[in-house]
Design a protein around this motif. Structure first.
Motif, PDB file in Angstrom:
ATOM      1  N   ARG A  47       4.820  -6.980 -16.979  1.00 11.51           N
ATOM      2  CA  ARG A  47       3.440  -7.259 -16.529  1.00 11.51           C
ATOM      3  C   ARG A  47       3.215  -6.779 -15.107  1.00 11.51           C
ATOM      4  N   ALA A  48       4.224  -6.942 -14.242  1.00 10.03           N
ATOM      5  CA  ALA A  48       4.079  -6.493 -12.851  1.00 10.03           C
ATOM      6  C   ALA A  48       3.914  -4.973 -12.791  1.00 10.03           C
ATOM      7  N   TYR A  49       4.693  -4.242 -13.583  1.00 11.05           N
ATOM      8  CA  TYR A  49       4.544  -2.784 -13.622  1.00 11.05           C
ATOM      9  C   TYR A  49       3.172  -2.387 -14.170  1.00 11.05           C
ATOM     10  N   GLN A  50       2.717  -3.063 -15.205  1.00  8.30           N
ATOM     11  CA  GLN A  50       1.397  -2.744 -15.762  1.00  8.30           C
ATOM     12  C   GLN A  50       0.296  -2.971 -14.731  1.00  8.30           C
ATOM     13  N   ASN A  51       0.368  -4.086 -14.015  1.00 10.17           N
ATOM     14  CA  ASN A  51      -0.646  -4.380 -12.993  1.00 10.17           C
ATOM     15  C   ASN A  51      -0.600  -3.363 -11.859  1.00 10.17           C
ATOM     16  N   PHE A  52       0.604  -2.944 -11.468  1.00  6.87           N
ATOM     17  CA  PHE A  52       0.728  -1.978 -10.393  1.00  6.87           C
ATOM     18  C   PHE A  52       0.106  -0.641 -10.790  1.00  6.87           C
ATOM     19  N   TYR A  53       0.449  -0.166 -11.981  1.00  9.02           N
ATOM     20  CA  TYR A  53      -0.034   1.152 -12.384  1.00  9.02           C
ATOM     21  C   TYR A  53      -1.490   1.148 -12.838  1.00  9.02           C
ATOM     22  N   LYS A  54      -2.066  -0.014 -13.077  1.00  7.09           N
ATOM     23  CA  LYS A  54      -3.509  -0.079 -13.352  1.00  7.09           C
ATOM     24  C   LYS A  54      -4.302   0.323 -12.114  1.00  7.09           C
ATOM     25  N   ARG A  55      -3.815  -0.110 -10.950  1.00  6.18           N
ATOM     26  CA  ARG A  55      -4.543   0.121  -9.705  1.00  6.18           C
ATOM     27  C   ARG A  55      -3.976   1.270  -8.881  1.00  6.18           C
ATOM     28  N   TYR A  56      -2.906   1.901  -9.318  1.00  3.14           N
ATOM     29  CA  TYR A  56      -2.231   2.926  -8.534  1.00  3.14           C
ATOM     30  C   TYR A  56      -2.956   4.265  -8.642  1.00  3.14           C
ATOM     31  N   ASP A  57      -3.213   4.869  -7.491  1.00  5.16           N
ATOM     32  CA  ASP A  57      -3.825   6.192  -7.445  1.00  5.16           C
ATOM     33  C   ASP A  57      -2.850   7.123  -6.740  1.00  5.16           C
ATOM     34  N   ALA A  58      -2.218   8.009  -7.495  1.00  2.74           N
ATOM     35  CA  ALA A  58      -1.184   8.881  -6.954  1.00  2.74           C
ATOM     36  C   ALA A  58      -1.742   9.872  -5.938  1.00  2.74           C
ATOM     37  N   VAL A  59      -2.946  10.371  -6.183  1.00  2.00           N
ATOM     38  CA  VAL A  59      -3.550  11.340  -5.265  1.00  2.00           C
ATOM     39  C   VAL A  59      -3.849  10.679  -3.919  1.00  2.00           C
ATOM     40  N   LYS A  60      -4.394   9.491  -3.955  1.00  2.00           N
ATOM     41  CA  LYS A  60      -4.688   8.754  -2.718  1.00  2.00           C
ATOM     42  C   LYS A  60      -3.400   8.454  -1.958  1.00  2.00           C
ATOM     43  N   ASP A  61      -2.357   8.075  -2.683  1.00  2.00           N
ATOM     44  CA  ASP A  61      -1.068   7.791  -2.051  1.00  2.00           C
ATOM     45  C   ASP A  61      -0.497   9.057  -1.413  1.00  2.00           C
ATOM     46  N   PHE A  62      -0.631  10.188  -2.103  1.00  2.00           N
ATOM     47  CA  PHE A  62      -0.157  11.451  -1.557  1.00  2.00           C
ATOM     48  C   PHE A  62      -0.916  11.799  -0.283  1.00  2.00           C
ATOM     49  N   GLU A  63      -2.227  11.648  -0.309  1.00  2.00           N
ATOM     50  CA  GLU A  63      -3.034  11.968   0.881  1.00  2.00           C
ATOM     51  C   GLU A  63      -2.648  11.096   2.072  1.00  2.00           C
ATOM     52  N   GLU A  64      -2.404   9.822   1.837  1.00  2.00           N
ATOM     53  CA  GLU A  64      -1.995   8.920   2.927  1.00  2.00           C
ATOM     54  C   GLU A  64      -0.651   9.340   3.502  1.00  2.00           C
ATOM     55  N   MET A  65       0.298   9.702   2.638  1.00  2.00           N
ATOM     56  CA  MET A  65       1.608  10.128   3.124  1.00  2.00           C
ATOM     57  C   MET A  65       1.504  11.471   3.841  1.00  2.00           C
ATOM     58  N   TYR A  66       0.632  12.358   3.368  1.00  2.00           N
ATOM     59  CA  TYR A  66       0.449  13.662   4.000  1.00  2.00           C
ATOM     60  C   TYR A  66      -0.146  13.488   5.402  1.00  2.00           C
ATOM     61  N   GLN A  67      -1.125  12.601   5.499  1.00  2.00           N
ATOM     62  CA  GLN A  67      -1.742  12.340   6.806  1.00  2.00           C
ATOM     63  C   GLN A  67      -0.751  11.690   7.772  1.00  2.00           C
ATOM     64  N   ALA A  68       0.170  10.895   7.251  1.00  2.00           N
ATOM     65  CA  ALA A  68       1.164  10.222   8.101  1.00  2.00           C
ATOM     66  C   ALA A  68       2.288  11.164   8.501  1.00  2.00           C
ATOM     67  N   GLY A  69       2.364  12.337   7.914  1.00  2.00           N
ATOM     68  CA  GLY A  69       3.393  13.303   8.283  1.00  2.00           C
ATOM     69  C   GLY A  69       4.739  13.037   7.592  1.00  2.00           C
ATOM     70  N   VAL A  70       4.713  12.427   6.447  1.00  2.00           N
ATOM     71  CA  VAL A  70       5.950  12.139   5.732  1.00  2.00           C
ATOM     72  C   VAL A  70       6.596  13.416   5.209  1.00  2.00           C
ATOM     73  N   PHE A  71       5.792  14.328   4.714  1.00  2.00           N
ATOM     74  CA  PHE A  71       6.325  15.546   4.115  1.00  2.00           C
ATOM     75  C   PHE A  71       6.604  16.563   5.198  1.00  2.00           C
ATOM     76  N   GLN A  72       7.779  17.200   5.103  1.00  2.00           N
ATOM     77  CA  GLN A  72       8.146  18.222   6.053  1.00  2.00           C
ATOM     78  C   GLN A  72       8.453  19.500   5.280  1.00  2.00           C
ATOM     79  N   TYR A  73       8.116  20.610   5.873  1.00  2.00           N
ATOM     80  CA  TYR A  73       8.382  21.868   5.225  1.00  2.00           C
ATOM     81  C   TYR A  73       8.883  22.844   6.293  1.00  2.00           C
ATOM     82  N   GLY A  74       9.733  23.760   5.879  1.00  2.00           N
ATOM     83  CA  GLY A  74      10.299  24.755   6.807  1.00  2.00           C
ATOM     84  C   GLY A  74       9.560  26.067   6.726  1.00  2.00           C
ATOM     85  N   LYS A  75       9.758  26.879   7.751  1.00  2.00           N
ATOM     86  CA  LYS A  75       9.102  28.194   7.773  1.00  2.00           C
ATOM     87  C   LYS A  75       9.969  29.224   7.125  1.00  2.00           C
TER      88      LYS A  75
END
Length: 75
Positions: A47-75
């Motif tokens: 039930r906890a997993y079902q409730n979490f994924y009902k409200r989970y937005d992967a794109v929004k989570d990605f945007e928040e992590m991208y804005q926070a600088g979590v992802f790093q990439y090399g040249k």
């Protein structure tokens, strides 16, 4: 005065009689533990997993992590 006569212990079939009891008890206890785990742990977790994924937005989570600088990439 004579000593009291002790009854002979049952030796024939004693192992099978005790095994029948202990195997039955073990089966009942294991069934009880499995039921308690299912309704005490597995179902609430499901039930906890079902409730979490009902409200989970992967794109929004990605945007928040991208804005926070979590992802790093090399040249």
């Amino acid at each position: 005065m004579s000593a009291p006569v002790l009854a002979k212990p049952q030796l024939r079939g004693l192992l099978s009689k005790r095994l029948r009891f202990h195997i039955t008890a073990a089966f009942v206890l294991s069934l009880g533990c499995a039921t308690m785990y299912k309704f005490g742990v597995a179902e609430p977790r499901k039930r906890a997993y079902q409730n979490f994924y009902k409200r989970y937005d992967a794109v929004k989570d990605f945007e928040e992590m991208y804005q926070a600088g979590v992802f790093q990439y090399g040249k």
